[in-house]
Motif scaffolding. Structure first.
Motif, short mmCIF file in Angstrom:
data_model
loop_
_atom_site.label_atom_id
_atom_site.label_comp_id
_atom_site.label_asym_id
_atom_site.label_seq_id
_atom_site.Cartn_x
_atom_site.Cartn_y
_atom_site.Cartn_z
N GLY A 678 43.85 -12.53 45.48
CA GLY A 678 43.20 -11.36 45.36
C GLY A 678 43.00 -10.95 44.21
O GLY A 678 41.70 -10.38 43.95
N LEU A 679 43.65 -10.93 43.36
CA LEU A 679 43.64 -10.41 41.91
C LEU A 679 42.37 -10.92 40.74
O LEU A 679 41.55 -10.71 40.60
CB LEU A 679 44.83 -10.43 40.95
CG LEU A 679 46.04 -9.24 41.49
CD1 LEU A 679 47.24 -9.45 40.57
CD2 LEU A 679 45.45 -7.89 41.15
N VAL A 680 42.45 -12.52 41.29
CA VAL A 680 41.83 -13.42 40.41
C VAL A 680 40.68 -13.23 41.05
O VAL A 680 39.29 -13.08 40.01
CB VAL A 680 42.25 -14.81 40.76
CG1 VAL A 680 41.11 -15.86 40.20
CG2 VAL A 680 43.60 -14.96 40.04
N ASP A 681 40.24 -13.18 42.38
CA ASP A 681 38.86 -12.95 42.85
C ASP A 681 38.13 -11.58 42.51
O ASP A 681 37.04 -11.52 42.26
CB ASP A 681 38.76 -13.13 44.28
CG ASP A 681 38.60 -14.58 44.67
OD1 ASP A 681 38.26 -15.32 43.71
OD2 ASP A 681 38.61 -14.71 45.75
N LEU A 682 39.09 -10.48 42.43
CA LEU A 682 38.53 -9.22 42.09
C LEU A 682 38.21 -8.84 40.86
O LEU A 682 37.09 -8.22 40.46
CB LEU A 682 39.53 -8.16 42.85
CG LEU A 682 39.49 -6.50 42.55
CD1 LEU A 682 38.41 -6.23 43.40
CD2 LEU A 682 40.54 -5.70 42.80
N LEU A 683 39.10 -9.48 39.79
CA LEU A 683 39.11 -9.03 38.52
C LEU A 683 38.44 -10.27 37.84
O LEU A 683 37.92 -10.08 36.46
CB LEU A 683 40.33 -8.83 37.87
CG LEU A 683 41.21 -7.83 38.38
CD1 LEU A 683 42.60 -7.67 37.88
CD2 LEU A 683 40.48 -6.32 38.24
N ASP A 684 38.30 -11.36 38.28
CA ASP A 684 37.63 -12.38 37.65
C ASP A 684 38.23 -12.90 36.41
O ASP A 684 37.94 -12.66 35.43
CB ASP A 684 36.14 -12.24 37.34
CG ASP A 684 35.36 -13.48 36.84
OD1 ASP A 684 35.71 -14.66 37.29
OD2 ASP A 684 34.22 -13.22 36.17
N ILE A 685 39.44 -13.00 36.49
CA ILE A 685 40.47 -13.35 35.38
C ILE A 685 40.84 -14.85 35.39
O ILE A 685 40.66 -15.51 36.63
CB ILE A 685 41.59 -12.67 35.23
CG1 ILE A 685 42.43 -12.36 36.40
CG2 ILE A 685 41.34 -11.13 34.89
CD1 ILE A 685 43.83 -11.75 36.56
#
Length: 758
Positions: A678-685
């Motif tokens: 979820g963090l990767v998709d939300l923040l594009d990191i």
């Protein structure tokens, strides 16, 4: 024209204005119109111009300056306090409220609102509130009356470390919630003196208030309806609560707004959280409302002995000195981003500057730009610094020379150049500055002292129980901190100690340094930890959530390996996340960003019947890993369920090849990976860092492999990026090292301060 003719047929000022316009449309000159209507030529010219510029609206009555029949003084005070910095100009307030400048200035003098409202105001209730330090301590509302409980101290308060003026939304919500509880129909103003008979319910509330707040004088101000009793059923109210009426020229609503704004401006402890709690209590609608704020004894800054090692402002490396042009001629103007120079709270993150500024010599800001460039590179020449920062060679040479003279930078061996003279690189001097980091965990307290390079000078730990009495807990934290400072005394120069960073489980109210009911630490609900620690350590103290502190330490110590956006997953007694975005630590509006458990629950579809995300067991590795292993068939050795020993036993077994233990670790890692997705998709990191006390050598491979698989197989944009999952550069003391790093981060990271939001 029909409206003008209607006005002209009436009487009063509008009739004259309408006739001026009607005659002007007939082509008459101003002198002729003035003669016909018996007014001056200036009057005719004024209304013609207003008609031409604004039409009918220009002819309507406008508020005029000057003192009206009644002036709500408290509203003037509230407007002044809500202005940026609490120093709203009298002329601007006068224009906004339609008053004269002299009237507004007179009200400000009567309330003692000078340029610095944090130095204490004078509240002209009847009789006036004594003392210059005024707090809002409670609110009582029943079917008949509303009482505001104020606290005063005779001493003038010190300047607030952070101005936490409440926003208009909070003040409006407070007044609206009170208005909803007000009885219908007209309410008579309170009479002089107390009510005819005693009110046992209110008397009990006042007695409870004096017992809850024994260190501050209490005053009950009646907002509406009858007087209030000054005696409890069994005698005088303990502490001697005194009764007051509203100021002569103030409504209850504006007085309530002014008191809340004054309290929050004077005391960073009186944050939005305190007043949002009050609004919530009022919104429940059950009468009587008996709200008392948390005890402020720990906020009153009692004098205490100094610790063995303290910050020395005279040292060149101390943050307050680097912003002093007299002590540092090369620094130029004061550092616009020096939050660590102010003892108390951490400062909300500001946008980081990507380069230096040559046109305007910002002094210490440019110093921070140079220090950041050196820190990221390890060793670097002056020419490379100029190329990376955009500063001129002359600026870099002057700043580097100043930093070398003050011991913050040192020169390395010269490098042979292909042309010209040899280059001399510079690096940070690790011994130039030190900081103490404290990590408070439900099971163990950790204290570390680190140097400017991030090297650990000493480490101290102490086991602790989550149900320990708060007073005893604070004493243990203080004792551990002093033990670490004493242990490091031979390596840390007294004049090179910058301050203390404290990492705590969230949520935490940064403005007041209050720990708000952390999970697994029931005894620590609403503990004002910052002010309790400041009583024992008179040096800069910063409180941070443990996961955010770990991210700060990762960025500082990781140097160029962490010089990009990343998310730090902190595996402790619970899983949290720290975000480093756009070159700075992302704290969020309340400095509580990174609550990871609910994101995991939503990703896994774990919600309760009411729709609230559940507390997923996978986000508590020391409890869930042994439990899942036992469920799979892992025999174990009898270590207490949910203990650190049981977790480490499963980790050792998994590393040795036990299938049951490995399956338990993969199950937990997979759940954590879904939250990380979820963090990767939300923040594009494209970088996830894993660390924390339960990211051990035995378990690291399982977490890294499983989380790497999830965040690369399932993201929406998986064809556009590859997400790296790496172990932390920090040790098991990640939160404590990160807490100490927040002192360096706050002192040396280049930021341009922007206007604070209300």
């Amino acid at each position: 024209m029909d409206v003008l003719r209607e006005w002209a047929g009436g009487g009063g000022p509008l009739a004259v204005r309408a006739r001026v316009v009607l005659l002007a449309t007939q082509g008459l000159r101003d002198a002729e119109i003035a003669r016909r209507l018996g007014v001056s030529r200036q009057t005719v010219g004024t209304w013609r111009h207003r008609w031409q510029s604004a039409g009918l609206a220009g002819l309507e009555q406008r508020p005029r300056t000057g003192r009206p029949a009644t002036v709500d003084e408290a509203e003037v005070v509230a407007r002044a306090l809500l202005a940026p910095g609490g120093s709203g100009a009298s002329r601007a307030i006068a224009r906004e409220l339609g008053l004269s400048h002299a009237t507004v200035a007179s009200i400000r003098r009567r309330w003692a609102l000078g340029g610095d409202v944090t130095r204490g105001a004078r509240v002209p209730t009847r009789p006036p509130l004594p003392g210059a330090d005024v707090w809002v301590m409670g609110v009582y509302v029943d079917e008949r009356r509303a009482v505001l409980l104020a606290g005063t101290r005779p001493d003038t308060p010190p300047p607030a470390a952070v101005a936490t003026v409440l926003g208009e939304d909070v003040l409006s919500g407070l007044a609206g919630a009170m208005d909803a509880l007000r009885p219908g129909g007209p309410v008579a103003p309170p009479e002089d003196g107390p009510a005819a008979g005693p009110d046992p319910e209110l008397a009990r509330y006042l007695a409870e208030a004096t017992a809850h707040h024994p260190d501050i004088a209490l005053h009950a101000v009646t907002l509406w309806d009858g007087g209030l009793v000054e005696a409890a059923p069994a005698g005088p109210v303990p502490g001697g609560v005194t009764a007051h009426r509203l100021p002569a020229n103030a409504s209850w609503r504006s007085f309530l707004r002014a008191m809340a704004a004054l309290d929050s401006t004077s005391h960073p402890e009186s944050s939005r959280r305190v007043y949002l709690d009050l609004v919530a209590a009022l919104g429940r609608g059950a009468a009587p409302v008996r709200w008392l704020r948390e005890n402020v004894a720990g906020h009153l800054r009692s004098s205490v002995p100094a610790p063995p090692v303290t910050a020395n402002p005279s040292h060149p490396s101390h943050p307050s000195n680097s912003a002093n042009p007299a002590a540092n001629p090369a620094a130029g103007t004061a550092n616009p981003a020096n939050p660590a120079g102010t003892s108390g709270t951490s400062v909300p993150a500001e946008p980081i500057a990507s380069s230096g500024v040559n046109q305007i010599d910002l002094g210490s800001f440019n110093e921070c730009v140079v220090i950041e460039s050196v820190r990221l590179s390890g060793t670097i020449t002056r020419g490379e610094i100029a190329h990376r920062t955009g500063l001129t060679q002359q600026s870099v040479s002057r700043i580097a020379r100043s930093l070398i003279d003050r011991g913050i930078l040192v020169e390395d061996a010269q490098r042979r150049a292909t042309s010209g003279k040899p280059r001399t690189p510079v690096r940070l001097c690790g011994s130039a500055a030190h900081a103490l980091g404290l990590h408070i965990d439900p099971e163990v307290l950790t204290a570390v002292v680190i140097d400017l390079d991030g090297a650990i000078v000493c480490t101290c730990t102490r086991p602790v129980g989550a149900d320990t009495d708060p007073a005893e807990f604070v004493a243990q934290v203080v004792a551990l901190g002093r033990e670490a400072l004493e242990k490091a005394q031979g390596s840390v120069p007294e004049d090179g100690f910058l301050g203390i960073g404290v990492a705590v489980p969230g949520p935490v109210d940064i403005a007041s340094g209050t720990v708000l009911g952390p999970p697994l630490m029931s005894a620590w609900n609403d503990i004002p930890l910052l002010y309790l620690l400041k009583d024992h350590f008179p040096c800069p103290v910063i409180i941070e959530k443990d996961s955010l502190a770990a991210a700060a330490g990762e960025r500082w110590i990781g140097r160029d390996r962490r010089a990009r956006d990343f998310a730090y997953l902190y595996l402790g007694t619970g899983v949290g996340s720290g975000l480093y975005l756009n070159g700075d630590l992302y704290r969020g509006v309340s400095a509580n960003a990174g609550e990871f458990g609910q994101l995991c629950a939503i990703s896994l579809g774990r919600t309760g019947p009411d729709g609230r995300p559940e507390m997923v067991p996978e986000c508590n590795p020391p409890a869930s890993v042994p439990e899942f292993a036992a469920r799979n068939g892992f025999p174990g050795s009898g270590a207490a369920a949910g203990s650190t020993a049981a977790y480490r036993e499963v980790g050792r077994a998994a590393a040795a090849g036990d299938a049951f233990a490995a399956a338990a670790l993969r199950e937990v890692a997979g759940a954590v990976g879904r939250g990380a997705l979820g963090l990767v998709d939300l923040l594009d990191i494209d970088l996830i860092v894993l660390g924390g006390p339960f990211f051990t050598e035995d378990t690291a491979g399982f977490y890294l492999d499983e989380i790497h698989r999830v965040v690369n197989d399932f993201p929406t944009a998986r064809r556009l990026r590859r997400v790296e999952v790496e172990p932390s550069v920090l040790s098991a003391e990640a939160a404590a090292v990160g807490a100490a790093s927040t002192i360096f981060h706050a002192t040396f990271t280049p930021r341009l301060r922007t206007r604070a939001r209300a």
